[in-house]
Write an enzyme that holds these catalytic residues in place. Structure first.
Site, PDB file in Angstrom:
ATOM      1  N   SER A 104       0.753  -1.086   0.015  1.00 13.02           N
ATOM      2  CA  SER A 104       0.021  -0.112   0.057  1.00 13.02           C
ATOM      3  C   SER A 104       0.885   1.111   0.151  1.00 13.02           C
ATOM      4  O   SER A 104       1.713   1.400   0.871  1.00 13.02           O
ATOM      5  CB  SER A 104      -1.055   0.103   1.268  1.00 13.02           C
ATOM      6  OG  SER A 104      -1.699   1.279   1.298  1.00 13.02           O
ATOM      7  N   GLY A 105       0.497   2.250  -1.047  1.00 13.79           N
ATOM      8  CA  GLY A 105       1.270   3.319  -1.080  1.00 13.79           C
ATOM      9  C   GLY A 105       2.439   3.397  -1.943  1.00 13.79           C
ATOM     10  O   GLY A 105       3.246   4.493  -2.153  1.00 13.79           O
ATOM     11  N   THR A 109      -2.039   2.238  -7.831  1.00 21.28           N
ATOM     12  CA  THR A 109      -3.351   2.675  -8.609  1.00 21.28           C
ATOM     13  C   THR A 109      -2.875   3.895  -9.631  1.00 21.28           C
ATOM     14  O   THR A 109      -3.376   3.931 -10.501  1.00 21.28           O
ATOM     15  CB  THR A 109      -4.219   3.292  -7.419  1.00 21.28           C
ATOM     16  OG1 THR A 109      -4.449   2.566  -6.217  1.00 21.28           O
ATOM     17  CG2 THR A 109      -5.368   4.007  -8.042  1.00 21.28           C
ATOM     18  N   ASN A 156      -1.332   6.606   3.051  1.00 15.37           N
ATOM     19  CA  ASN A 156      -1.628   6.749   1.916  1.00 15.37           C
ATOM     20  C   ASN A 156      -3.086   7.644   1.416  1.00 15.37           C
ATOM     21  O   ASN A 156      -3.976   7.152   1.922  1.00 15.37           O
ATOM     22  CB  ASN A 156      -1.796   5.361   0.817  1.00 15.37           C
ATOM     23  CG  ASN A 156      -1.859   5.432  -0.612  1.00 15.37           C
ATOM     24  OD1 ASN A 156      -1.919   6.656  -1.128  1.00 15.37           O
ATOM     25  ND2 ASN A 156      -1.985   4.445  -1.055  1.00 15.37           N
ATOM     26  N   SER A 159      -5.904   5.112  -1.233  1.00 14.57           N
ATOM     27  CA  SER A 159      -5.386   3.468  -1.172  1.00 14.57           C
ATOM     28  C   SER A 159      -6.294   2.757  -1.576  1.00 14.57           C
ATOM     29  O   SER A 159      -7.407   2.975  -1.301  1.00 14.57           O
ATOM     30  CB  SER A 159      -5.116   3.338   0.220  1.00 14.57           C
ATOM     31  OG  SER A 159      -4.614   1.831   0.510  1.00 14.57           O
ATOM     32  N   SER A 160      -5.872   1.740  -2.505  1.00  9.80           N
ATOM     33  CA  SER A 160      -7.067   0.862  -2.954  1.00  9.80           C
ATOM     34  C   SER A 160      -7.517  -0.364  -1.996  1.00  9.80           C
ATOM     35  O   SER A 160      -6.653  -0.872  -1.484  1.00  9.80           O
ATOM     36  CB  SER A 160      -6.450  -0.048  -4.185  1.00  9.80           C
ATOM     37  OG  SER A 160      -6.171   0.889  -5.124  1.00  9.80           O
ATOM     38  N   GLY A 389      -1.259  -4.576  -1.847  1.00 11.46           N
ATOM     39  CA  GLY A 389      -0.011  -5.621  -1.503  1.00 11.46           C
ATOM     40  C   GLY A 389       0.239  -6.001  -0.126  1.00 11.46           C
ATOM     41  O   GLY A 389      -0.451  -5.755   0.824  1.00 11.46           O
ATOM     42  N   GLU A 391       0.827  -6.556   3.712  1.00 12.31           N
ATOM     43  CA  GLU A 391       0.594  -5.581   4.859  1.00 12.31           C
ATOM     44  C   GLU A 391       1.032  -6.603   5.999  1.00 12.31           C
ATOM     45  O   GLU A 391       0.831  -7.716   6.186  1.00 12.31           O
ATOM     46  CB  GLU A 391      -0.699  -5.225   5.107  1.00 12.31           C
ATOM     47  CG  GLU A 391      -1.066  -4.256   3.819  1.00 12.31           C
ATOM     48  CD  GLU A 391      -2.428  -3.794   3.998  1.00 12.31           C
ATOM     49  OE1 GLU A 391      -2.797  -2.904   3.417  1.00 12.31           O
ATOM     50  OE2 GLU A 391      -3.261  -4.394   5.175  1.00 12.31           O
TER      51      GLU A 391
END
Length: 953
Positions: A104-105, A109, A156, A159-160, A389, A391
């Protein structure tokens, strides 16, 4: 490999590293990040580092630099991998996909958006309206899905919070004609509504609705603009949303609403979306008290139902649960805690169903319709996967476990498609291969999803137990079935490990690192009462989201799938979808946790490089071959390069033909020949082959164009020649028919009094309409027949009249053509009875003196001098001179001008009969004819015609 970058920016391809080690890999990655080069290749894999700043490398000019170029012809870029996937799809008619992964981040995206924009920019060169509409729909759908599926976290801003896989369908010309969006792991999305916890996660559109909607909309939804009023963004009494973020919520809210309209959402559907979101806000603000539930029920009734009598049904669903025991139906009142669970489950499920409905609604618009492969050609696909992703947090719940399981599956796919398949293919083809050890995470995938023994199976069994389910029951099941597994441990199995709590925590050794998990079954079970309530809504959109609500309480007997099973099934479906396509990879790396464009945290990035398996990928690329293809397909693509293989070879096999081709190009040292495939070691060799192929294809195309154009020209010539023959025959037929009709009609004209003047000519054909030769000859014959009976004097007068008509036709109204022209009017007893004898004596004297033969014209005139004075004079024109006479002095000659000095005559168009005689010495004579009998007789035409006839003779 990658061209046009100097070594000051480091190695553009990690395959070119001098030594394949983690230290050199990290040093090169850091150097390129510091130099502003965020993209690097590993063969055909793009490694992307989030720059945390705007970069001018995505404009139209950059798109043109990568359009149609080979992968290694330009510096590393997302556009290069997108173009490679597009060309593979278009050239080989094969489905491709682009897998974007990272934590994430890391910029996944944004990478997916740039890839979509590039594909939209390079397609539809003819600007077809339908293709442009599809491209616009695909881009707008991305905006809507981001708003409802992405969240704003402390880590983020975008963030998705869901897995998105988009298939873009292309026609045989390579233009997009539609698409399909698949969303994976939606359970994770709905957790973010009710359980922000440590992530402080806020869905973008919920925040945009509160901060960006108009006051009238806020009032109609009965919500407040103050975000602090809602539990979903307030934890422990503190606001966790970054309200000072650079995000413009009002502009984003308007952009999402406009995008929904462009996609095709109706006004009523958009209002329904707002009402459902407002309902969720009203639910999460409620406390576990009866008054709070009543307030929430009133809001739900006003937003989603029309009739007030349904308020009792809403309140009943929130506070009671209907249970069926055979034929008996029992209503059980909730405790405060159970009512809170039910309320939270309702909010969670409503957001989940709303998101699924939005995805389905978008698919209804963008999916390919009425496409027949037999008519339109094969429909090919490029897939783009953007999924969260790996985590690892201090406290990892069920959602993190599912995220990490998802990444295990994707890493397994990456291993199978890139590492394992490489080695196995070389061994199968008999190509020498240096074995590379890699971690096969299939053992971890089995740990999670194996039937009867995996964590998901144990979790399902625990959730199906009678009675209250606790994490202790779940943990006992894991300890029994996984006690001997190398990648699982708990405090009971490892008493000395004090980082784990008794009866709560367990640890899984993922490929990316050890993760401590602590969770139990899904507490947010949605009761059937809520489904029936929402199905009976007067809103058709909301009603369609809950089809199972039409069943009565006694019909609902089958237990729904658990969240764990749904996760597992969706991941298996995703992997199967990706495995049948040719994959391209974008590996995203997050350089730091503070979103700084300057900071490169070495250990942070090193950990990501390890769990993305990038170093193993470099080793494979260094030891293996960059390109491989079966002999027939390789020969089909490159056979035009060699004279031995074009157009067809006569060698024993395709393998021999390929060897001959590469030897002729001088590339046999950079190739290996397997049993069924040829292997090219370096991309530069492949690029050289492509260059030669492009050059030869151009020559072949020119040759084919020449032959085809010649064929077309010959066909066109034959058609034109046949048409010309038919046209000529038809024209001859029409002319002969016309001549026969003329001959019949004018057969006896010689015996007619007017020689056939009264007869009407037949209409000539189009070929003779401009100038009918037959009618022209007939007109000449008719004229000659009339003229030949005239005396010489009469013929002379006719010629003079014709000359006058040719000169003055259309200039004067009356030319005097209908009367006889006398010419010498001064000797006429009708015109000048008193002075005729005097003029006769004078003219006879002038004839003896000047030796002229004939008088052409004579008459009384009014002379106008240069001082605009008028005097009566007489005019005499002979065949040699022009005389001006004074009629008051017995026609005494005043001036004589030789006719050869006269250069022209001008007359006026009016009734004044003004005549100007132009002379060489510029002493023009200006007179007006007068003394006519009758008085209005026009003699201008006679004067001009006589002079013209004389000069022509």
């Amino acid at each position: 490999m990658a061209e046009h970058e100097s070594l000051e920016y480091g190695k553009a391809d990690f395959v070119l590293l001098d030594n394949v080690s983690m230290e050199e890999f990290m040093a090169n990655l850091k150097l390129r990040f510091e130099k502003g080069r965020i993209y690097t290749y590993i063969g055909e894999v793009v490694v992307s580092v989030n720059p945390y700043r705007a970069m001018n490398v995505y404009g139209r000019e950059v798109v043109e630099q990568y359009r149609g170029r080979e992968l290694y012809e330009r510096p590393p870029h997302l556009f290069a991998i997108a173009d490679a996937a597009y060309k593979a799809m278009k050239r080989r008619n094969k489905d491709t996909c682009i897998v974007i992964s990272g934590e994430s981040g890391a910029g996944k995206t944004e990478a997916s958006k740039y890839i979509m924009q590039y594909i939209a920019a390079i397609t539809n060169p003819n600007q077809r309206a339908e293709v442009e509409r599809v491209k616009n729909m695909l881009l707008k759908s991305n905006c809507v899905l981001e708003a409802f599926g992405n969240a704003k976290t402390n880590r983020n801003d975008n963030s998705s919070r869901f897995g998105k896989y988009m298939d873009i369908n292309f026609d045989f010309k390579g233009d997009p004609i539609g698409g399909h969006i698949s969303n994976y792991l939606l359970e994770k999305v709905t957790y973010r509504v009710m359980v922000p916890k440590h992530n402080n996660c806020v869905f973008l559109f919920l925040h945009q609705l509160l901060r960006g909607a108009t006051d009238s909309l806020i009032r109609s939804l009965h919500i407040q603009k103050d975000p602090t009023a809602y539990n979903y963004i307030k934890v422990g009494g503190q606001i966790k949303v970054l309200l000072t973020s650079s995000i413009n919520d009002a502009a984003d809210f308007k952009a999402v609403a406009d995008a929904m309209k462009v996609i095709g959402f109706t006004g009523d559907e958009i209002q329904t979306v707002y009402k459902i979101l407002a309902t969720i806000l009203h639910l999460v603000i409620a406390h576990n008290t009866r008054r709070s539930f009543l307030t929430a029920a009133v809001a739900i009734q006003e937003l989603l139902f029309i009739y007030f009598r349904q308020l009792s049904n809403v309140l009943k669903a929130l506070l009671y649960r209907t249970v069926s025991t055979g034929r008996d139906v029992i209503e059980k009142q909730h405790t405060a805690q159970e009512a809170g669970y039910g309320r939270d489950a309702l909010a969670k499920a409503m957001y989940e169903r709303l998101f699924c409905w939005i995805v389905g609604r978008i698919n209804d618009v963008i999916e390919v319709k009425n496409y027949d492969a037999r008519v339109h050609g094969k429909n090919t696909v490029i897939g783009v996967l953007d999924i969260y992703g790996f985590e690892i947090f201090q406290n990892n719940s069920f959602e993190q476990f599912c995220i990490n399981y998802c990444n295990e599956k994707l890493q397994q796919l990456f291993i199978q498609l890139v590492l394992k398949q490489e080695q196995e293919e070389y061994q199968r083809e008999g190509i020498p291969w240096k074995h590379i050890d890699y971690f096969n995470n299939q053992i971890i995938v089995d740990l999670v999803e194996q039937q009867h023994k995996g964590i998901f199976s144990v979790l399902d069994e625990a959730c199906m137990n009678v009675g209250k389910v606790t994490d202790e029951v779940f943990l006992q099941g894991l300890n029994v079935k996984l006690a001997k597994h190398a990648h699982y441990t708990s405090r009971k199995l490892s008493p000395a490990d004090k980082s784990l709590e008794f009866n709560r925590d367990f640890r899984i050794r993922h490929y990316a690192g050890d993760v401590i998990e602590a969770f139990t079954c899904d507490s947010y079970t949605l009761f059937q009462d809520f489904k029936r309530l929402l199905y009976n809504s007067s809103n058709p959109v909301l009603k369609g989201m809950w089809p199972e609500g039409k069943l009565s309480i006694t019909e609902v007997t089958k237990r729904p799938l658990t969240a764990a099973t749904l996760f597992k099934n969706s991941m298996i479906s995703l992997v199967e979808n990706l495995a049948c396509k040719e994959p391209y990879y974008v590996r995203c790396i997050k350089p730091n946790d503070v979103k700084s464009p300057l900071l490169f945290e070495q250990e942070r990035c090193r950990h990501q490089v390890e769990y993305l398996g990038l170093l193993e990928n470099v080793r494979v690329r260094r030891a293996g071959f960059a390109y491989r293809q079966t002999y027939p397909r390789f020969l089909q693509r490159y056979k035009m390069i060699s004279q031995f293989t074009w157009p067809n070879h006569d060698l024993p096999s395709d393998a021999e033909a390929v060897k001959k081709l590469l030897q002729g190009c001088g590339f046999d040292h950079d190739a290996a020949f397997g049993k069924t495939k040829v292997f090219i070691r370096t991309p530069r060799t492949l690029f050289s082959l492509e260059e030669q192929r492009v050059e030869m294809v151009q020559r072949i195309v020119l040759f084919l164009q020449k032959v085809w154009r010649g064929t077309i020209a010959r066909m066109r010539y034959r058609r034109m020649r046949a048409a010309l023959i038919i046209l000529r025959a038809y024209r001859r037929y029409k002319v002969k028919s016309y001549v026969r009709e003329v001959t019949r009609r004018f057969k006896n004209v010689r015996s007619m009094k007017d020689y056939g003047r009264h007869l009407k000519w037949p209409t000539p054909p189009k070929v003779l309409q401009r100038r009918s030769q037959v009618s022209l000859c007939a007109s000449r014959w008719w004229a000659w027949t009339l003229i030949k009976g005239l005396s010489p004097e009469e013929a002379l007068q006719v010629r003079a009249k014709v000359a006058s008509l040719e000169a003055l036709k259309g200039q004067r109204a009356d030319l005097g053509l209908q009367r006889a022209w006398e010419g010498n009017y001064l000797v006429s007893w009708r015109s000048c009875p008193d002075t005729a004898s005097s003029f006769t004596l004078v003219s006879g004297e002038l004839q003896r003196k000047d030796k002229f033969m004939k008088i052409l014209f004579s008459g009384n005139v009014r002379k106008i001098n240069r001082f605009h004075k008028a005097e009566d004079r007489a005019l005499l024109i002979t065949d040699r001179h022009l005389y001006k006479m004074n009629p008051l002095k017995q026609y005494k000659p005043m001036k004589s001008t030789p006719l050869y000095n006269v250069t022209g005559v001008s007359v006026s168009p009016g009734k004044d009969q003004l005549v100007v005689f132009h002379t060489k010495d510029s002493r023009d004579l200006v007179v007006c004819l007068q003394g006519m009998v009758p008085a209005n007789e026009s003699r201008i035409g006679e004067l001009v015609g006589t002079l013209l006839s004389h000069f022509k003779r």
